[in-house]
Design an enzyme around this catalytic site. Structure first.
Site, PDB file in Angstrom:
ATOM      1  N   TYR A  32      21.429 -30.118 -22.306  1.00 10.64           N
ATOM      2  CA  TYR A  32      21.443 -29.258 -20.951  1.00 10.64           C
ATOM      3  C   TYR A  32      21.550 -27.739 -21.188  1.00 10.64           C
ATOM      4  O   TYR A  32      21.869 -27.537 -22.391  1.00 10.64           O
ATOM      5  CB  TYR A  32      22.641 -29.825 -19.956  1.00 10.64           C
ATOM      6  CG  TYR A  32      23.934 -29.216 -20.224  1.00 10.64           C
ATOM      7  CD1 TYR A  32      24.647 -29.708 -21.545  1.00 10.64           C
ATOM      8  CD2 TYR A  32      24.592 -28.126 -19.580  1.00 10.64           C
ATOM      9  CE1 TYR A  32      25.865 -29.167 -21.797  1.00 10.64           C
ATOM     10  CE2 TYR A  32      25.797 -27.761 -19.807  1.00 10.64           C
ATOM     11  CZ  TYR A  32      26.362 -28.280 -20.840  1.00 10.64           C
ATOM     12  OH  TYR A  32      27.617 -27.599 -21.146  1.00 10.64           O
ATOM     13  N   LYS A 149      23.775 -28.357 -27.487  1.00 11.35           N
ATOM     14  CA  LYS A 149      24.229 -28.354 -26.193  1.00 11.35           C
ATOM     15  C   LYS A 149      24.285 -29.748 -25.554  1.00 11.35           C
ATOM     16  O   LYS A 149      23.296 -29.766 -24.616  1.00 11.35           O
ATOM     17  CB  LYS A 149      23.890 -27.136 -25.203  1.00 11.35           C
ATOM     18  CG  LYS A 149      24.375 -26.877 -23.967  1.00 11.35           C
ATOM     19  CD  LYS A 149      24.316 -25.434 -23.565  1.00 11.35           C
ATOM     20  CE  LYS A 149      24.685 -25.138 -22.127  1.00 11.35           C
ATOM     21  NZ  LYS A 149      26.216 -25.104 -22.276  1.00 11.35           N
ATOM     22  N   GLU A 181      36.503 -21.838 -29.234  1.00 16.56           N
ATOM     23  CA  GLU A 181      36.090 -21.615 -28.104  1.00 16.56           C
ATOM     24  C   GLU A 181      36.617 -21.974 -26.979  1.00 16.56           C
ATOM     25  O   GLU A 181      37.496 -22.776 -27.149  1.00 16.56           O
ATOM     26  CB  GLU A 181      34.561 -21.787 -27.971  1.00 16.56           C
ATOM     27  CG  GLU A 181      34.118 -23.204 -27.968  1.00 16.56           C
ATOM     28  CD  GLU A 181      32.499 -23.470 -28.065  1.00 16.56           C
ATOM     29  OE1 GLU A 181      31.841 -22.565 -27.759  1.00 16.56           O
ATOM     30  OE2 GLU A 181      32.257 -24.425 -28.912  1.00 16.56           O
ATOM     31  N   LEU A 205      29.461 -23.503 -29.625  1.00 16.14           N
ATOM     32  CA  LEU A 205      28.122 -23.286 -29.080  1.00 16.14           C
ATOM     33  C   LEU A 205      27.782 -21.726 -29.292  1.00 16.14           C
ATOM     34  O   LEU A 205      28.413 -20.692 -29.135  1.00 16.14           O
ATOM     35  CB  LEU A 205      28.127 -23.548 -27.685  1.00 16.14           C
ATOM     36  CG  LEU A 205      26.774 -23.563 -26.850  1.00 16.14           C
ATOM     37  CD1 LEU A 205      26.064 -24.638 -27.461  1.00 16.14           C
ATOM     38  CD2 LEU A 205      26.934 -23.580 -25.379  1.00 16.14           C
TER      39      LEU A 205
HETATM   40  N1  PDD Z   1      28.869 -23.584 -20.733  1.00 20.17           N
HETATM   41  N2  PDD Z   1      30.768 -22.668 -25.191  1.00 20.17           N
HETATM   42  C1  PDD Z   1      30.762 -23.873 -24.689  1.00 20.17           C
HETATM   43  C2  PDD Z   1      31.454 -24.898 -25.184  1.00 20.17           C
HETATM   44  C3  PDD Z   1      30.047 -24.051 -23.437  1.00 20.17           C
HETATM   45  O1  PDD Z   1      29.976 -25.190 -22.618  1.00 20.17           O
HETATM   46  C4  PDD Z   1      29.290 -22.831 -22.912  1.00 20.17           C
HETATM   47  C5  PDD Z   1      28.452 -22.750 -21.675  1.00 20.17           C
HETATM   48  C6  PDD Z   1      29.526 -21.666 -23.716  1.00 20.17           C
HETATM   49  C7  PDD Z   1      28.658 -20.319 -23.252  1.00 20.17           C
HETATM   50  O2  PDD Z   1      27.410 -20.466 -23.484  1.00 20.17           O
HETATM   51  P1  PDD Z   1      26.323 -19.585 -22.456  1.00 20.17           P
HETATM   52  O3  PDD Z   1      26.952 -18.179 -22.544  1.00 20.17           O
HETATM   53  O4  PDD Z   1      24.910 -19.788 -23.235  1.00 20.17           O
HETATM   54  O5  PDD Z   1      26.381 -19.929 -21.156  1.00 20.17           O
HETATM   55  C8  PDD Z   1      30.255 -21.476 -24.856  1.00 20.17           C
HETATM   56  C9  PDD Z   1      27.963 -23.930 -19.492  1.00 20.17           C
HETATM   57  C10 PDD Z   1      28.214 -22.562 -18.611  1.00 20.17           C
HETATM   58  C11 PDD Z   1      28.404 -25.232 -18.875  1.00 20.17           C
HETATM   59  O6  PDD Z   1      28.612 -26.146 -19.407  1.00 20.17           O
HETATM   60  O7  PDD Z   1      28.515 -24.824 -17.455  1.00 20.17           O
END
Ligand code: PDD
Length: 285
Positions: A32, A149, A181, A205
Protein backbone atom coordinates in the site's frame (compact mmCIF):
# COMPACT_ATOMS: atom_id res chain seq x y z
CA UNK A 1 -20.74 8.93 0.95
CA UNK A 2 -17.38 8.52 -0.76
CA UNK A 3 -16.55 7.51 -4.28
CA UNK A 4 -13.81 4.88 -4.24
CA UNK A 5 -11.86 3.10 -6.97
CA UNK A 6 -11.78 -0.69 -7.39
CA UNK A 7 -10.25 -2.48 -10.37
CA UNK A 8 -10.97 0.07 -13.05
CA UNK A 9 -14.25 1.43 -11.66
CA UNK A 10 -15.26 4.47 -9.65
CA UNK A 11 -18.05 3.36 -7.32
CA UNK A 12 -20.00 4.54 -4.26
CA UNK A 13 -18.16 3.04 -1.28
CA UNK A 14 -20.97 0.65 -0.32
CA UNK A 15 -21.01 -0.87 -3.81
CA UNK A 16 -17.27 -1.56 -3.90
CA UNK A 17 -16.37 -5.19 -3.21
CA UNK A 18 -13.32 -7.46 -3.15
CA UNK A 19 -13.45 -11.28 -3.25
CA UNK A 20 -13.15 -13.35 -0.07
CA UNK A 21 -10.42 -15.28 -1.96
CA UNK A 22 -8.37 -12.16 -2.48
CA UNK A 23 -4.84 -12.89 -1.29
CA UNK A 24 -4.75 -9.52 0.42
CA UNK A 25 -7.54 -10.79 2.70
CA UNK A 26 -6.28 -14.37 3.16
CA UNK A 27 -2.49 -13.84 3.29
CA UNK A 28 -1.95 -10.07 3.79
CA UNK A 29 -0.38 -10.49 0.34
CA UNK A 30 -0.49 -6.88 -0.71
CA UNK A 31 1.23 -3.54 -0.53
CA UNK A 32 0.00 0.00 0.00
CA UNK A 33 0.83 3.67 -0.14
CA UNK A 34 -0.59 6.70 1.61
CA UNK A 35 -0.22 10.04 -0.16
CA UNK A 36 -1.26 13.21 1.59
CA UNK A 37 -3.34 15.94 0.00
CA UNK A 38 -2.89 19.63 0.80
CA UNK A 39 -4.82 22.34 -0.99
CA UNK A 40 -6.33 19.60 -3.17
CA UNK A 41 -2.87 18.57 -4.41
CA UNK A 42 -0.83 15.41 -3.91
CA UNK A 43 2.35 15.64 -1.84
CA UNK A 44 5.43 13.62 -2.90
CA UNK A 45 3.36 11.57 -5.38
CA UNK A 46 6.36 10.51 -7.48
CA UNK A 47 8.15 9.13 -4.42
CA UNK A 48 5.13 7.09 -3.37
CA UNK A 49 4.70 5.70 -6.89
CA UNK A 50 8.38 4.73 -7.06
CA UNK A 51 8.18 2.94 -3.69
CA UNK A 52 4.98 1.17 -4.75
CA UNK A 53 6.77 -0.21 -7.82
CA UNK A 54 9.68 -1.32 -5.65
CA UNK A 55 7.39 -3.04 -3.11
CA UNK A 56 5.57 -4.88 -5.92
CA UNK A 57 8.87 -5.93 -7.47
CA UNK A 58 10.28 -7.23 -4.16
CA UNK A 59 7.20 -9.48 -3.78
CA UNK A 60 6.92 -10.51 -7.47
CA UNK A 61 3.43 -9.03 -7.66
CA UNK A 62 2.74 -8.00 -11.26
CA UNK A 63 2.33 -4.28 -11.87
CA UNK A 64 -1.40 -3.72 -12.32
CA UNK A 65 -2.67 -2.53 -15.70
CA UNK A 66 -3.58 0.74 -13.95
CA UNK A 67 0.00 1.55 -12.99
CA UNK A 68 0.35 4.24 -15.65
CA UNK A 69 -2.96 5.89 -14.66
CA UNK A 70 -2.42 6.12 -10.92
CA UNK A 71 -1.80 9.86 -10.89
CA UNK A 72 -4.99 10.43 -12.84
CA UNK A 73 -6.95 8.08 -10.52
CA UNK A 74 -5.59 9.81 -7.40
CA UNK A 75 -6.53 13.20 -8.83
CA UNK A 76 -9.98 12.06 -9.90
CA UNK A 77 -10.74 10.72 -6.40
CA UNK A 78 -9.53 13.96 -4.82
CA UNK A 79 -11.81 15.86 -7.20
CA UNK A 80 -14.87 13.61 -6.83
CA UNK A 81 -14.62 13.60 -3.03
CA UNK A 82 -13.70 17.28 -2.79
CA UNK A 83 -10.64 16.64 -0.67
CA UNK A 84 -8.83 19.81 0.34
CA UNK A 85 -6.74 18.33 3.17
CA UNK A 86 -6.53 14.59 3.67
CA UNK A 87 -5.04 11.54 2.06
CA UNK A 88 -5.39 8.98 -0.69
CA UNK A 89 -4.93 5.35 0.36
CA UNK A 90 -3.85 2.92 -2.37
CA UNK A 91 -3.63 -0.85 -2.00
CA UNK A 92 -2.51 -3.43 -4.54
CA UNK A 93 -2.82 -7.13 -3.72
CA UNK A 94 -1.80 -10.24 -5.61
CA UNK A 95 -5.47 -10.67 -6.48
CA UNK A 96 -8.11 -13.39 -6.39
CA UNK A 97 -7.01 -16.80 -7.69
CA UNK A 98 -10.43 -18.29 -6.79
CA UNK A 99 -9.18 -20.50 -3.98
CA UNK A 100 -6.79 -20.54 -0.99
CA UNK A 101 -3.30 -21.77 -1.84
CA UNK A 102 0.06 -20.75 -0.36
CA UNK A 103 1.66 -20.97 -3.80
CA UNK A 104 1.44 -17.74 -5.78
CA UNK A 105 -1.05 -17.91 -8.66
CA UNK A 106 0.09 -17.50 -12.28
CA UNK A 107 -0.12 -14.48 -14.50
CA UNK A 108 -3.82 -15.13 -15.23
CA UNK A 109 -4.61 -13.74 -11.75
CA UNK A 110 -4.59 -9.99 -11.99
CA UNK A 111 -3.69 -7.79 -9.04
CA UNK A 112 -6.50 -6.10 -7.15
CA UNK A 113 -6.28 -2.31 -7.05
CA UNK A 114 -8.23 -0.29 -4.47
CA UNK A 115 -8.01 3.42 -3.76
CA UNK A 116 -10.02 5.61 -1.40
CA UNK A 117 -9.74 9.04 0.15
CA UNK A 118 -9.91 10.26 3.74
CA UNK A 119 -10.67 13.89 4.47
CA UNK A 120 -8.57 15.40 7.30
CA UNK A 121 -9.27 19.10 7.72
CA UNK A 122 -6.40 20.84 9.51
CA UNK A 123 -3.81 18.30 8.34
CA UNK A 124 -1.50 20.97 6.98
CA UNK A 125 -1.56 23.33 9.96
CA UNK A 126 1.75 25.03 10.63
CA UNK A 127 1.96 23.32 14.01
CA UNK A 128 0.13 20.08 14.76
CA UNK A 129 -2.68 20.09 17.28
CA UNK A 130 -1.66 19.45 20.87
CA UNK A 131 1.69 19.88 22.52
CA UNK A 132 3.53 17.07 20.72
CA UNK A 133 3.42 13.29 20.96
CA UNK A 134 4.12 11.11 23.96
CA UNK A 135 5.64 7.78 22.92
CA UNK A 136 6.56 4.56 24.69
CA UNK A 137 9.18 2.07 23.54
CA UNK A 138 8.21 -1.54 22.76
CA UNK A 139 10.08 -4.50 21.28
CA UNK A 140 10.04 -4.62 17.46
CA UNK A 141 8.33 -7.93 16.74
CA UNK A 142 7.60 -7.40 13.04
CA UNK A 143 8.96 -9.53 10.19
CA UNK A 144 12.36 -8.88 8.62
CA UNK A 145 11.36 -7.06 5.39
CA UNK A 146 10.08 -3.79 6.78
CA UNK A 147 11.44 -2.00 3.72
CA UNK A 148 8.48 -3.43 1.78
CA UNK A 149 5.29 -1.51 2.51
CA UNK A 150 3.01 -4.50 3.04
CA UNK A 151 -0.48 -4.48 4.52
CA UNK A 152 0.61 -6.78 7.37
CA UNK A 153 0.02 -4.09 9.99
CA UNK A 154 -1.16 -6.16 12.93
CA UNK A 155 1.93 -5.61 15.07
CA UNK A 156 2.01 -1.84 14.44
CA UNK A 157 -1.67 -1.84 15.35
CA UNK A 158 -0.89 -3.77 18.56
CA UNK A 159 1.84 -1.22 19.25
CA UNK A 160 -0.62 1.67 19.00
CA UNK A 161 -2.92 -0.20 21.42
CA UNK A 162 -0.02 -0.73 23.86
CA UNK A 163 0.65 3.02 23.64
CA UNK A 164 -3.01 3.80 24.24
CA UNK A 165 -3.14 1.47 27.24
CA UNK A 166 -0.09 3.28 28.66
CA UNK A 167 -1.76 6.68 28.16
CA UNK A 168 0.62 7.59 25.33
CA UNK A 169 0.09 8.53 21.67
CA UNK A 170 2.37 6.12 19.86
CA UNK A 171 5.18 3.60 20.23
CA UNK A 172 8.77 3.48 19.00
CA UNK A 173 9.99 -0.03 18.32
CA UNK A 174 13.32 -1.32 19.61
CA UNK A 175 15.44 -4.17 18.27
CA UNK A 176 18.89 -5.23 19.51
CA UNK A 177 18.86 -2.26 21.85
CA UNK A 178 18.22 0.35 19.16
CA UNK A 179 15.13 2.18 17.95
CA UNK A 180 14.01 1.05 14.50
CA UNK A 181 11.06 3.36 13.84
CA UNK A 182 7.60 4.36 15.04
CA UNK A 183 4.57 2.13 14.44
CA UNK A 184 3.68 4.18 11.34
CA UNK A 185 6.45 6.77 11.06
CA UNK A 186 10.21 7.25 11.07
CA UNK A 187 11.83 8.29 14.36
CA UNK A 188 14.41 11.04 15.01
CA UNK A 189 16.24 12.64 17.87
CA UNK A 190 18.22 15.88 18.02
CA UNK A 191 21.25 16.31 20.30
CA UNK A 192 23.54 19.36 20.30
CA UNK A 193 22.05 20.40 16.95
CA UNK A 194 22.69 17.03 15.27
CA UNK A 195 19.68 15.23 13.79
CA UNK A 196 19.95 11.46 14.28
CA UNK A 197 17.74 8.90 12.52
CA UNK A 198 18.20 5.22 11.80
CA UNK A 199 20.10 4.34 8.60
CA UNK A 200 18.23 2.68 5.74
CA UNK A 201 18.16 -1.13 5.58
CA UNK A 202 15.52 -3.88 5.52
CA UNK A 203 14.84 -3.05 9.20
CA UNK A 204 12.78 0.08 8.50
CA UNK A 205 10.47 1.53 5.91
CA UNK A 206 12.30 3.93 3.62
CA UNK A 207 10.00 6.85 4.34
CA UNK A 208 9.25 9.19 1.47
CA UNK A 209 8.84 12.02 3.98
CA UNK A 210 12.14 10.97 5.62
CA UNK A 211 14.00 11.34 2.31
CA UNK A 212 12.56 14.81 1.69
CA UNK A 213 13.08 16.03 5.26
CA UNK A 214 16.71 14.89 5.36
CA UNK A 215 17.35 16.59 2.01
CA UNK A 216 15.81 19.86 3.26
CA UNK A 217 17.72 19.61 6.55
CA UNK A 218 21.04 19.23 4.72
CA UNK A 219 20.16 22.07 2.34
CA UNK A 220 19.54 24.23 5.43
CA UNK A 221 23.09 23.31 6.66
CA UNK A 222 21.78 21.13 9.49
CA UNK A 223 23.94 18.15 10.46
CA UNK A 224 22.34 14.73 9.93
CA UNK A 225 23.63 11.38 11.20
CA UNK A 226 21.95 8.26 9.82
CA UNK A 227 22.57 5.62 12.49
CA UNK A 228 20.79 3.65 15.15
CA UNK A 229 20.23 5.16 18.59
CA UNK A 230 19.18 3.65 21.90
CA UNK A 231 16.06 4.52 23.94
CA UNK A 232 18.44 5.91 26.62
CA UNK A 233 20.03 8.25 24.07
CA UNK A 234 16.55 9.28 22.94
CA UNK A 235 15.38 10.04 26.48
CA UNK A 236 18.45 12.23 26.98
CA UNK A 237 18.01 14.08 23.65
CA UNK A 238 17.24 17.79 23.31
CA UNK A 239 14.38 17.06 20.90
CA UNK A 240 12.61 14.19 19.18
CA UNK A 241 10.18 13.97 16.29
CA UNK A 242 8.58 11.65 13.75
CA UNK A 243 7.91 11.92 10.03
CA UNK A 244 5.33 10.31 7.76
CA UNK A 245 2.99 11.20 4.91
CA UNK A 246 0.17 11.80 7.38
CA UNK A 247 2.08 13.62 10.13
CA UNK A 248 4.75 15.43 8.03
CA UNK A 249 7.13 16.43 10.84
CA UNK A 250 5.54 16.06 14.29
CA UNK A 251 7.40 16.73 17.55
CA UNK A 252 7.72 14.08 20.27
CA UNK A 253 7.81 15.58 23.76
CA UNK A 254 7.94 12.52 25.99
CA UNK A 255 9.50 9.04 25.72
CA UNK A 256 8.63 6.37 28.30
CA UNK A 257 7.29 9.04 30.64
CA UNK A 258 10.48 11.11 30.46
CA UNK A 259 10.15 14.67 29.13
CA UNK A 260 12.41 15.34 26.14
CA UNK A 261 14.41 18.54 26.50
CA UNK A 262 12.07 21.13 27.98
CA UNK A 263 9.03 18.91 27.33
CA UNK A 264 7.62 21.13 24.57
CA UNK A 265 8.08 20.94 20.76
CA UNK A 266 11.66 21.92 19.94
CA UNK A 267 12.95 24.47 17.40
CA UNK A 268 14.50 21.94 15.00
CA UNK A 269 11.28 19.94 14.63
CA UNK A 270 9.21 23.10 14.30
CA UNK A 271 11.53 24.53 11.65
CA UNK A 272 11.69 21.25 9.70
CA UNK A 273 7.90 21.04 9.66
CA UNK A 274 7.68 24.56 8.25
CA UNK A 275 10.35 23.87 5.61
CA UNK A 276 8.75 20.54 4.66
CA UNK A 277 5.28 22.05 4.26
CA UNK A 278 6.60 25.03 2.26
CA UNK A 279 8.83 23.00 -0.03
CA UNK A 280 6.55 20.04 -0.63
CA UNK A 281 3.65 22.34 -1.50
CA UNK A 282 5.82 23.82 -4.25
CA UNK A 283 6.10 20.43 -5.95
CA UNK A 284 2.57 19.18 -5.10
CA UNK A 285 0.65 17.99 -8.16
N1 PDD B 1 2.90 4.89 7.32
N2 PDD B 1 7.58 3.70 8.91
C1 PDD B 1 6.46 2.99 8.93
C2 PDD B 1 6.45 1.69 9.64
C3 PDD B 1 5.31 3.48 8.28
O1 PDD B 1 4.18 2.75 8.28
C4 PDD B 1 5.36 4.74 7.63
C5 PDD B 1 4.18 5.33 6.91
C6 PDD B 1 6.57 5.46 7.66
C7 PDD B 1 6.72 6.79 6.99
O2 PDD B 1 6.76 6.66 5.59
P1 PDD B 1 6.27 7.85 4.63
O3 PDD B 1 7.05 9.05 5.02
O4 PDD B 1 6.61 7.38 3.28
O5 PDD B 1 4.79 8.02 4.87
C8 PDD B 1 7.67 4.91 8.30
C9 PDD B 1 1.71 5.36 6.64
C10 PDD B 1 1.54 6.84 6.68
C11 PDD B 1 0.50 4.59 7.16
O6 PDD B 1 0.67 3.42 7.39
O7 PDD B 1 -0.58 5.17 7.31
Amino acid sequence: MRTVYVNGQYLPEQEATVSIFDRGFLFADGVYEVTSVLGGKLIDFEGHLARLKRSLGELDIAEPADIGNLLEIHRELVRLNEIDEGLVYLQVTRGDPGDRDFIYPGAETEPTVVLFTQSKPGLGSAQPAGAGLRVITIPDERWGRRDIKTVQLLYPSMGKMMAKAAGADDAWMVEDGQVTEGTSNNAYIVKDGVIVTRHLSNDILHGITRAAVLRFAREAQMVVEERGFTPEEARAADEAFVTSATTFVTPVVEIDGQAIGTGVPGPVARRLREIYLDESLKTAI
